[in-house]
Design a protein around this motif. Structure first.
Motif, PDB file in Angstrom:
ATOM      1  N   UNK A  55      96.552  14.849  -0.381  1.00 58.49           N
ATOM      2  CA  UNK A  55      96.589  14.562  -1.810  1.00 58.49           C
ATOM      3  C   UNK A  55      97.746  13.608  -2.139  1.00 58.49           C
TER       4      UNK A  55
ATOM      5  N   UNK B 193      97.047  10.098  -0.665  1.00 62.72           N
ATOM      6  CA  UNK B 193      95.921   9.479  -1.363  1.00 62.72           C
ATOM      7  C   UNK B 193      96.383   8.864  -2.682  1.00 62.72           C
TER       8      UNK B 193
ATOM      9  N   UNK C 238      90.660  15.063   9.884  1.00 62.31           N
ATOM     10  CA  UNK C 238      89.562  15.004   8.914  1.00 62.31           C
ATOM     11  C   UNK C 238      90.030  15.092   7.459  1.00 62.31           C
ATOM     12  N   UNK C 239      91.007  15.959   7.152  1.00 62.12           N
ATOM     13  CA  UNK C 239      91.307  16.232   5.737  1.00 62.12           C
ATOM     14  C   UNK C 239      91.883  15.001   5.027  1.00 62.12           C
TER      15      UNK C 239
ATOM     16  N   UNK D 264      89.372  12.286   4.745  1.00 62.11           N
ATOM     17  CA  UNK D 264      88.344  12.625   3.765  1.00 62.11           C
ATOM     18  C   UNK D 264      88.726  12.098   2.380  1.00 62.11           C
ATOM     19  N   UNK D 265      90.007  12.220   2.035  1.00 62.59           N
ATOM     20  CA  UNK D 265      90.465  11.712   0.741  1.00 62.59           C
ATOM     21  C   UNK D 265      90.539  10.191   0.739  1.00 62.59           C
TER      22      UNK D 265
END
Lengths: 291, 268
Positions: B126, B129, B213-214, B217-218
């Protein structure tokens, strides 16, 4: 060292220790820009919104029962996973720590190859195995053992299965590391003094392994709190954990302030737990073990 | 060891056998999801049905035919290679500085460099991003590489530091007192001695990036798509059997990398 420095024609501007020390600068600068600054920005968003300072996002977290429920569930999933990993992992650690070289290599490979396998591959594997038309249910229904497929995934059980499979190495390795250092003479002494196997284990062996148990349990609990992929893929709609709530608030409700507050709470909890665990293990040392 | 265990084992054979059974079951549990994927990748059906109605290699063919799949694999490879190279250089230099140089607030600096390993992926995702989007690099390869370097750097630091702490520095002092320049001594003495740690760090860095991945993903909304993000989409929204084929190939890569690494480390 000084003799050499004096003998060279031009004395270097900085001492050798300082020059070697400067090698840390690129990494520190990079992390300051690409990591510390973004995280600080995120924390800022959680307490600064619409042009003023505010704690409304944190208050909201306490006031809305649905959000408190997610927090509670996250803590329970972390504690549950740590407990399951301890029960499954302690005997495995014992066998690993006291195995001959061949068995040791085999057990280590059995732990580390799955550990280094892609997370999504493992989540997909559980779906293949556990879904209502999957391998396990197919076999059970085919053999006539059950009439309807068992609900093994897309629920809390599925999340526990997935999380346990991922977190088990974090429990086994710290415990095994402590067990390897236990002097076998102590157990011989206990037997020699007339203790039965149960007493010797309970009074001599188990207490000596407690630092490893504490390290493993805290580590599994702490890492479990931040899980996102596994509950999202193996859980049902009611199994939402904290990390999913963060994602939901960014991608669907577009509530950055609240998402930032949730992320800050998770960050603070995680770092506090790691700091508290410092007395039982060094974080770096563990990841060295996973090599 | 053995002494205590063997002694115990003679006195009570069944607990030893119960322990072996437990160990076997737990190791099977660990291997289970990985093993289940392989037969499913040769499934001829569109869905995850067991037993499969027939066997085929159609999902492997589909992987190489569909650009969004093989393209994402290439993106992942490019990102992982770049992130590994940068993280390895930055991490090795930092480890040398912390072990051998004068670094003010050494403890705090080391803690800072290890922090990305402890911060939950969702928090990193987060935070990065938000800021990377403002800089206009969120969906780009440089953005992904920077994010993965952040996450991989601690693994290099840990592995190189482990070797540095075991190193015998008198050899280096000897070389220097015999007139070797700092650079020459580094190239001929330090580097060969820390090579196993650097290699291990690079391997971890590569896996960290390639499997991540996390954060990806963002980052990857419309821009560069990585293989794990493509797999995530394939699992979450359609249970696409191509994922099984990709997974089987990834398992092969992991297992062979692991074996090669273990063999490499055994030879001195």
């Amino acid at each position: 060292m000084t003799a050499i420095a004096a003998s060279t024609a031009r004395a270097p501007l900085l001492g050798e220790g300082t020059r070697v020390g400067l090698l840390v600068v690129p990494a520190v600068l990079f992390l300051a820009v690409a990591f510390v600054h973004p995280v600080a920005t995120l924390i800022g968003i959680s307490v600064h919104d619409k042009g003023g300072w505010t704690i409304e996002h944190y208050v909201r977290l306490w006031e809305v029962p649905a959000y408190l429920k997610v927090l509670q569930r996250t803590l329970l999933m972390g504690a549950g996973t740590a407990l399951i990993c301890l029960v499954l992992g302690y005997p495995l650690a014992y066998r690993l720590a006291h195995a001959g070289p061949r068995a040791r290599a085999l057990i280590l490979a059995g732990i580390l190859i799955p550990f280094w396998t892609n997370l999504l591959v493992r989540a997909y594997g559980w779906l293949v195995l556990l879904n209502p038309k999957g391998m396990l249910n197919g076999a059970l229904v085919g053999a006539g053992l059950v009439e309807d497929p068992l609900p093994l995934v897309q629920n809390t059980l599925g999340v526990f299965i997935g999380m346990t499979q991922i977190m088990l190495p974090y429990m086994v390795l710290p415990i095994a590391a402590v067990m390897t250092r236990i002097d076998p003479a102590l157990m011989r002494a206990a037997y020699g003094l007339g203790a039965g196997p149960v007493t010797a284990f309970r009074r001599v062996y188990l207490p000596m392994t407690l630092p490893g148990v504490m390290a493993g349990t805290l580590l599994v609990f702490t890492i479990s709190l931040g899980f996102f992929v596994i509950p999202a893929l193996l859980g049902g709609t009611r199994d939402i954990m904290l990390a999913q709530l963060v994602e939901l608030n960014i991608n669907q409700t577009l509530n950055w302030g609240f998402a930032a507050a949730l992320a800050t709470l998770l960050l603070a909890t995680t770092l506090t737990l790691y700091a508290a665990a410092q007395r039982w293990f060094r974080v770096g040392a563990l990841w060295g073990d996973l090599a | 060891m053995s002494a205590a265990v063997a002694h115990g084992a003679r006195r009570r054979a069944w607990p030893a056998r119960a322990l072996d059974l437990h160990v076997g079951l737990v190791l099977a549990f660990l291997a289970l999801p990985t093993l289940a994927v392989v037969p499913m990748s040769f499934n001829a059906a569109e869905f995850l049905i067991f037993p499969p109605p027939g066997y085929s290699t159609r999902w492997y063919a589909a992987f190489f035919e569909r650009r969004e799949w093989w393209g994402s694999a290439i993106t992942s490879l490019v990102v992982a290679v770049l992130a590994t190279a940068i993280a390895t250089v930055l991490g090795t230099a930092a480890a040398l500085a912390i072990a051998r140089g004068r670094v003010p607030l050494r403890g705090a600096v080391a803690a800072l460099l290890l922090t990305p390993m402890m911060v939950p992926a969702i928090v990193t995702a987060v935070a990065l991003y938000r800021v990377f989007a403002a800089w206009g690099i969120a969906g780009t390869i440089p953005g992904l590489v920077a994010a993965h370097v952040v996450m991989a750097l601690p693994f290099v630091l840990v592995n190189v530091s482990a070797v540095l702490n075991r190193m015998d520095w008198t050899v280096l002092r000897a070389a220097r007192s015999l007139g070797a320049s700092p650079l020459y001594a580094f190239r001929r003495i330090t580097l060969p001695m820390i090579r196993p740690g650097v290699l291990a760090g690079a391997l971890f860095a590569f896996l960290t990036s390639f499997d991540e991945v996390v954060v990806s993903l963002f980052m990857t909304g419309i821009g560069a798509m990585t293989l794990p993000v493509q797999m995530w989409t394939g699992i979450r929204f359609e249970i696409n059997p191509i994922v099984a084929a990709v997974s089987t190939m990834l398992i092969l890569v992991t297992a062979s990398t692991f074996t090669a690494f273990a063999l490499l480390r055994r030879t001195p």
